[in-house]
Structure formats: structure tokens, C-alpha cells
Design a protein around this motif. Structure first.
Motif, mmCIF file in Angstrom:
data_model
loop_
_atom_site.group_PDB
_atom_site.id
_atom_site.type_symbol
_atom_site.label_atom_id
_atom_site.label_comp_id
_atom_site.label_asym_id
_atom_site.label_seq_id
_atom_site.Cartn_x
_atom_site.Cartn_y
_atom_site.Cartn_z
ATOM 1 N N VAL A 105 -0.756 -2.310 -10.762
ATOM 2 C CA VAL A 105 -0.528 -0.872 -10.689
ATOM 3 C C VAL A 105 -0.023 -0.576 -9.283
ATOM 4 N N ILE A 106 1.155 0.010 -9.179
ATOM 5 C CA ILE A 106 1.775 0.252 -7.877
ATOM 6 C C ILE A 106 1.680 1.738 -7.548
ATOM 7 N N LEU A 107 1.127 2.038 -6.368
ATOM 8 C CA LEU A 107 0.907 3.412 -5.929
ATOM 9 C C LEU A 107 1.471 3.586 -4.522
ATOM 10 N N ARG A 108 1.457 4.805 -4.053
ATOM 11 C CA ARG A 108 1.735 5.112 -2.658
ATOM 12 C C ARG A 108 0.480 5.709 -2.046
ATOM 13 N N GLY A 109 0.141 5.281 -0.848
ATOM 14 C CA GLY A 109 -1.054 5.774 -0.177
ATOM 15 C C GLY A 109 -0.778 6.069 1.286
ATOM 16 N N THR A 110 -1.733 6.748 1.924
ATOM 17 C CA THR A 110 -1.614 7.106 3.330
ATOM 18 C C THR A 110 -2.723 6.422 4.119
ATOM 19 N N MET A 356 -11.474 -4.159 -7.113
ATOM 20 C CA MET A 356 -10.198 -4.808 -7.413
ATOM 21 C C MET A 356 -9.420 -5.096 -6.137
ATOM 22 N N LYS A 357 -8.719 -6.218 -6.134
ATOM 23 C CA LYS A 357 -7.945 -6.633 -4.971
ATOM 24 C C LYS A 357 -6.661 -5.807 -4.854
ATOM 25 N N VAL A 358 -6.256 -5.586 -3.597
ATOM 26 C CA VAL A 358 -5.111 -4.715 -3.317
ATOM 27 C C VAL A 358 -4.208 -5.386 -2.291
ATOM 28 N N GLN A 359 -2.909 -5.260 -2.504
ATOM 29 C CA GLN A 359 -1.916 -5.697 -1.528
ATOM 30 C C GLN A 359 -1.296 -4.454 -0.900
ATOM 31 N N LEU A 360 -1.336 -4.349 0.437
ATOM 32 C CA LEU A 360 -0.795 -3.207 1.165
ATOM 33 C C LEU A 360 0.497 -3.620 1.857
ATOM 34 N N SER A 361 1.514 -2.783 1.755
ATOM 35 C CA SER A 361 2.810 -3.086 2.366
ATOM 36 C C SER A 361 3.289 -1.893 3.176
ATOM 37 N N ALA A 362 3.445 -2.100 4.489
ATOM 38 C CA ALA A 362 4.025 -1.075 5.372
ATOM 39 C C ALA A 362 5.493 -1.437 5.564
ATOM 40 N N GLU A 363 6.357 -0.859 4.732
ATOM 41 C CA GLU A 363 7.759 -1.267 4.746
ATOM 42 C C GLU A 363 8.429 -0.993 6.089
ATOM 43 N N VAL A 364 8.104 0.129 6.731
ATOM 44 C CA VAL A 364 8.781 0.475 7.983
ATOM 45 C C VAL A 364 8.437 -0.503 9.100
ATOM 46 N N LEU A 365 7.290 -1.162 8.984
ATOM 47 C CA LEU A 365 6.886 -2.145 9.994
ATOM 48 C C LEU A 365 7.185 -3.567 9.560
ATOM 49 N N ASP A 437 2.878 6.051 5.333
ATOM 50 C CA ASP A 437 2.894 6.025 3.871
ATOM 51 C C ASP A 437 3.194 4.581 3.464
ATOM 52 N N VAL A 438 2.294 3.949 2.724
ATOM 53 C CA VAL A 438 2.413 2.528 2.408
ATOM 54 C C VAL A 438 2.384 2.316 0.896
ATOM 55 N N ARG A 439 2.892 1.152 0.494
ATOM 56 C CA ARG A 439 2.840 0.779 -0.921
ATOM 57 C C ARG A 439 1.513 0.098 -1.207
ATOM 58 N N VAL A 440 0.859 0.519 -2.294
ATOM 59 C CA VAL A 440 -0.450 -0.022 -2.688
ATOM 60 C C VAL A 440 -0.270 -0.704 -4.039
ATOM 61 N N THR A 441 -0.409 -2.022 -4.064
ATOM 62 C CA THR A 441 -0.275 -2.782 -5.298
ATOM 63 C C THR A 441 -1.643 -3.310 -5.686
ATOM 64 N N VAL A 442 -2.172 -2.800 -6.803
ATOM 65 C CA VAL A 442 -3.508 -3.177 -7.256
ATOM 66 C C VAL A 442 -3.371 -4.190 -8.385
ATOM 67 N N THR A 443 -4.060 -5.321 -8.264
ATOM 68 C CA THR A 443 -4.086 -6.317 -9.330
ATOM 69 C C THR A 443 -5.141 -5.890 -10.337
ATOM 70 N N ALA A 444 -4.667 -5.273 -11.449
ATOM 71 C CA ALA A 444 -5.594 -4.731 -12.436
ATOM 72 C C ALA A 444 -6.123 -5.788 -13.386
ATOM 73 N N ALA A 445 -5.352 -6.840 -13.641
ATOM 74 C CA ALA A 445 -5.786 -7.915 -14.538
ATOM 75 C C ALA A 445 -5.021 -9.171 -14.184
ATOM 76 N N SER A 446 -5.585 -10.327 -14.530
ATOM 77 C CA SER A 446 -4.948 -11.594 -14.224
ATOM 78 C C SER A 446 -5.363 -12.627 -15.255
ATOM 79 N N SER A 447 -4.422 -13.495 -15.627
ATOM 80 C CA SER A 447 -4.741 -14.566 -16.575
ATOM 81 C C SER A 447 -5.577 -15.634 -15.881
#
Length: 513
Positions: A105-110, A356-365, A437-447
């Protein structure tokens, strides 16, 4: 005189030589035309050949253009039938992959601080009884600057506002003789800054006064005093108390001399009694002086310090310019490890949970970080409700002139309706992340390990309800393979071939035609 038979140049011409004298012709009779010169026979033949070549070339060009026009507009029956035939079908394929399938699940967060502290100085003893309105007279830290323990943030009416580390919000002046948890918090903060304080924990004693005085001196300010500047208001009481001690000491000395010089039992007894009274008076005067000294002197007024719960910290706002009257809140301080906050819709919330595990991405940096969901709140409208950060109730103090000088807890209005989500990074985020403002990628499920996956468009269901995929061989033939579909994520489906059938990574499955 020139000859009339020659032209103006004076040179006779061949034409003049061949024609008769024009003056000899009768009047009204035109002169005869000179004959045209004739070309040699060889030159005439060359001209004829050139004309024939030009005609032949033009004819060839006309024939070529006519053939081109005929090839475009004139079609044979076979060509006409071929143009009406449907094109050969195109088969679209995709390779079978073997990998871990994750549903994201991909979100935007602050990125925000874990908590906030709002500070507004109040009129206190350190400003003196006749002080007027508080003015902002200096800005030592600009908004957006990092804050460290012991930093002077601003000056109010010429006095500093110092940031000190401590979890409990400040709510009173801290004066000599005070006791309590906030005094112990002050002592801990002073020790972290390198100022020795050996007074009992939670007691504002002489060592604490010395440490506070050193804190102010190192920052270029006179230490605040219970008696106002330089303790002037306390001097009269201290002087009187010291005089009382001196008087009592003299009385003891005189009584002791009387006792030592007394003769007879009655006189000695009376002198001893007087000495006892004098010693009691001395003890009382000394105690009064000690109490006065213990409760006067260097202090820490509420208007000149703020406790910050956690560092790193950042001064996010200074509400005012130099020379303006202090308004609430004067300072807003972001405190503690940064977190990422966002708001979920109902559909997003249904597939997420805490942990749940989350990947944070600061694109501007160009930087990334990992974290986990640590809080998933109930639905709020976003207009009047507020979200609490760092688990605080926000009631640790009041801001403004009517109450204490500090408000800690981080009440933050939610921007839109939904379910507030908080992500806590695994490691502390660098300071440049704050406010991004960063991209928040949540791993909702995994095989559970690598599985065979195909695009969802490759899976079809037959009339019997069985699912299958079509594998295209190198020859172009298509073989239908029954499969069992598993989890789906991001447009892919995990599949397992039915018993007796083979499906392997790299096989080309038909996704469209």
C-alpha cells in the motif's frame, strides 16, 4: 570633315559596304534588308541531335510518372482481396516469474517531530514588580534551527529563554529551598551540561544555586535573583537577620562573662540562666538567617527556561519580531525522534495494522529508511478533532499569560478526515527529513518464500469454474495449464500448476491477443 558613309565611330562596317548608298535611293523607298548569316553544316547537325535528345528524355519522364500513378491507383483483384482480409492476430505474452510476492500500500506522509512544546513567558519575579508588557528583544535561534540543551532561544525584555532537557513541563519559578520532581529535573539537566550539583535530589540548595549562576554566567547574563536584579529587594531582610545574629552573639558573650564572674551560688545560677536565654536567642537568630539565605538568592524563573522532553529538537516557529509584544505561543519546539504521519481511507485501513513493515523514501534527498506502523487511530473528521503525538494528553501545562509558560504534548490538527497513521522509523531520521513529504510503502502481505507469479490478466476461468493459464510454445502453439490461484498483489497472482501439469519460471503465458 567626316565621311557621311561611316557611323559615328568613324569605322566602316560590312553592312555599309554591301548596301547601296542610302542617299542614292529615291525618297520613300526603304533600304533593302541585309541577308542573315548562314551556319556551317556541322553546327546545324549538332543542334538537330540535341533537340532529338531533349524530346526523348521528356518522353521517358512522362512514362515514369504515368507508371507511378498507375501503381498507386490501379490495383489487381488479388491485391484488393488482400487489403480486405483481417490482419493476423497478435499474441501478447509475459514470462512466468519466481519471486516473493508482496502486497504493498503506497501512501504519502509528512515527517514530523515526536512531540511539540509551546512556550510563552509570563510576568514573574525576575522582571520586577514595576515591569511593563513583555517585549521580544532578541532572536538567538531562527525558526528551523536545531536546538541543543542549554541553548538560548530568544531574549524577552533583555532576559534569556534557555532550553533545558526534561520530560516534565515547567509550571513554576524554581527558587532556593524548593523541593519536588521538577527541581530534580533541573538538577539532572544541569549535570548533563557539566555543572556539578551535589545537593540532595529534588532540593534546590546552595549547590544548585551555584550551578544555575554558572549556567547564566557562561551565556553572558546576570543570574536571576529572588530579590530582583542583584538581589536588592532581599538585602534589607538579610541585613536585619545578620544584625540579629550579631546582637545575639554579643549577648551570649556578655552572659558568659557574667556567669564566669559571678560569686555565690545564687549569682552563678542567675548568670547561667541568662546565658541560656542568650544562647537560645542566638540559635533562633542564626536559624532565621540560615532560612532566609536558603530561600533567597539565585533562582530560575518560569519566564526564562523551558523543559524539552527529548532531543534532537528543532525550533519550528518564533511568533513575533524583535520589538513586538510577546504573544502566545511565542515559541514552538519540535521535540524527539521524528515520525511519519498520514491519514488513511477506509479501503487503505482495512488492509493495514500496527507492526507492519514500512519503507520510507525521501525523493528530494535521494534517501530511504525503514520503519513500522506504531499507531493506527480511530476515524476523525479532520476539522475539529486533533491527533495526539507521542501518547501525551497535552495537559501538562498551559500556554499564555494566564497560566504556566509551557505546553507540552504536541496537539496537532489533522488535515483531512480519515484514520490517522503513525510510522516510527527503525533508526533516527536525519534532521533534513523534518517537514518533508515522503513516500510510505507498507508491506501489507507477503508470500512464504519465492512462488510462481503471473500477471493477473493471464489467469482465466473456464465454464467449469477451473482457473488456468495458456502457455505459448516456441512454435506458436498454446497449451492450457490448469492452476490454483493464490494471493494477488500489484497486478500479479501466485499460481500452482495442477498435478500432472508443468509450469516453470520463464514460460511465456498469454496475457492478451
Amino acid at each position: 570633315m567626316a565621311d557621311s558613309s561611316t557611323p559615328e565611330s568613324g569605322i566602316p562596317t560590312a553592312l555599309d559596304a554591301d548596301r547601296p548608298d542610302k542617299d542614292a535611293l529615291p525618297p520613300g523607298v526603304p533600304a533593302p534588308r541585309a541577308p542573315e548569316p548562314r551556319l556551317p553544316p556541322a553546327a546545324s547537325a549538332l543542334i538537330r541531335r540535341q533537340r532529338i535528345l531533349l524530346i526523348v528524355t521528356a518522353g521517358a519522364a512522362l512514362l515514369s510518372v504515368g507508371g507511378l500513378v498507375a501503381s498507386v491507383f490501379v490495383r489487381s483483384p488479388a491485391q484488393d482481396a488482400a487489403g480486405r482480409r483481417a490482419p493476423d492476430p497478435t499474441v501478447l505474452t509475459a514470462p512466468v516469474q519466481q519471486r516473493v510476492l508482496t502486497k504493498s500500500v503506497i501512501l504519502r506522509g509528512t515527517v514530523t517531530a515526536g512531540g511539540t512544546v509551546n512556550f510563552t513567558p509570563v510576568q514573574g519575579q525576575s522582571q520586577g514588580a514595576a515591569a511593563g508588557a513583555l517585549l521580544l528583544t532578541g532572536i538567538r535561534k531562527k525558526a528551523g534551527s536545531a536546538v541543543a540543551p542549554g541553548d538560548v532561544l530568544v531574549e524577552v525584555s533583555g532576559r534569556p529563554v534557555i532550553a533545558l532537557s526534561g520530560p516534565v513541563p515547567a509550571y513554576r519559578d524554581l527558587k532556593p529551598g524548593d523541593t519536588g520532581k521538577d527541581v530534580g529535573e533541573l538538577q539532572d539537566a544541569l549535570r548533563r551540561l557539566g555543572y556539578a550539583d551535589s545537593d540532595p535530589a529534588g532540593t534546590f540548595g546552595p549547590r544548585t544555586k551555584t550551578a544555575v549562576a554558572a549556567l547564566y554566567a557562561d551565556r553572558g547574563y546576570d543570574p536571576p535573583n529572588t530579590g530582583g536584579p542583584h538581589g536588592a529587594l532581599d538585602q534589607q531582610q538579610l541585613t536585619a537577620a545578620r544584625q540579629a545574629v550579631t546582637t545575639a552573639q554579643r549577648a551570649v558573650t556578655a552572659a558568659r562573662a557574667t556567669r564566669d564572674g559571678a560569686k555565690g551560688a545564687a549569682a552563678i545560677s542567675a548568670a547561667a540562666t541568662q546565658l541560656g536565654y542568650a544562647e537560645q536567642d542566638l540559635a533562633t537568630a542564626q536559624k532565621a538567617l540560615d532560612d532566609l539565605v536558603a530561600h533567597t538568592g539565585v533562582m530560575l524563573p518560569l519566564a526564562e527556561f523551558t523543559f524539552v522532553p527529548a532531543f534532537p529538537a528543532r525550533l519550528s516557529a518564533v511568533n513575533g519580531a524583535v520589538g513586538s509584544t510577546v504573544a502566545a505561543p511565542l515559541l514552538t519546539i519540535d521535540s524527539g525522534r521524528p515520525v511519519v504521519t498520514t491519514v488513511l481511507t477506509q479501503d487503505q485501513k482495512s488492509s493495514l495494522r500496527e507492526g507492519m513493515k514500512v519503507q520510507l523514501s525521501a525523493e528530494v534527498l535521494g534517501q530511504e529508511a525503514k520503519g513500522a506502523i506504531t499507531a493506527l487511530g480511530a476515524y476523525t473528521t479532520g476539522s475539529s478533532n486533533t491527533g495526539q503525538r507521542n501518547g501525551s494528553s497535552g495537559s501538562g501545562g498551559q500556554s499564555g499569560s494566564s497560566g504556566g509558560g509551557q505546553n507540552s504534548g504536541g496537539d496537532t490538527p489533522q488535515a483531512r478526515a480519515g484514520y490517522p497513521l503513525t510510522v516510527t522509523p527503525d533508526t533516527e531520521l536525519p534532521a533534513p527529513w523534518l517537514g518533508l513529504d515522503v513516500r510510505v510503502t507498507v508491506t501489507a502481505a507477503s508470500s512464504n518464500g519465492p512462488v510462481l507469479v503471473v500477471p493477473a490478466t493471464a489467469v482465466s476461468a473456464g465454464a467449469d469454474g477451473r482457473t488456468s493459464v495458456s502457455v505459448r510454445a516456441a512454435s506458436g502453439a498454446q497449451n492450457r495449464i490448469p492452476v490454483t490461484a493464490g494471493m494477488d498483489a500489484d497486478g500479479y497472482v501466485a499460481v500452482t500448476a495442477a498435478p500432472g501439469f508443468r509450469l516453470a519460471a520463464g514460460d511465456a503465458v498469454v496475457v492478451g491477443q
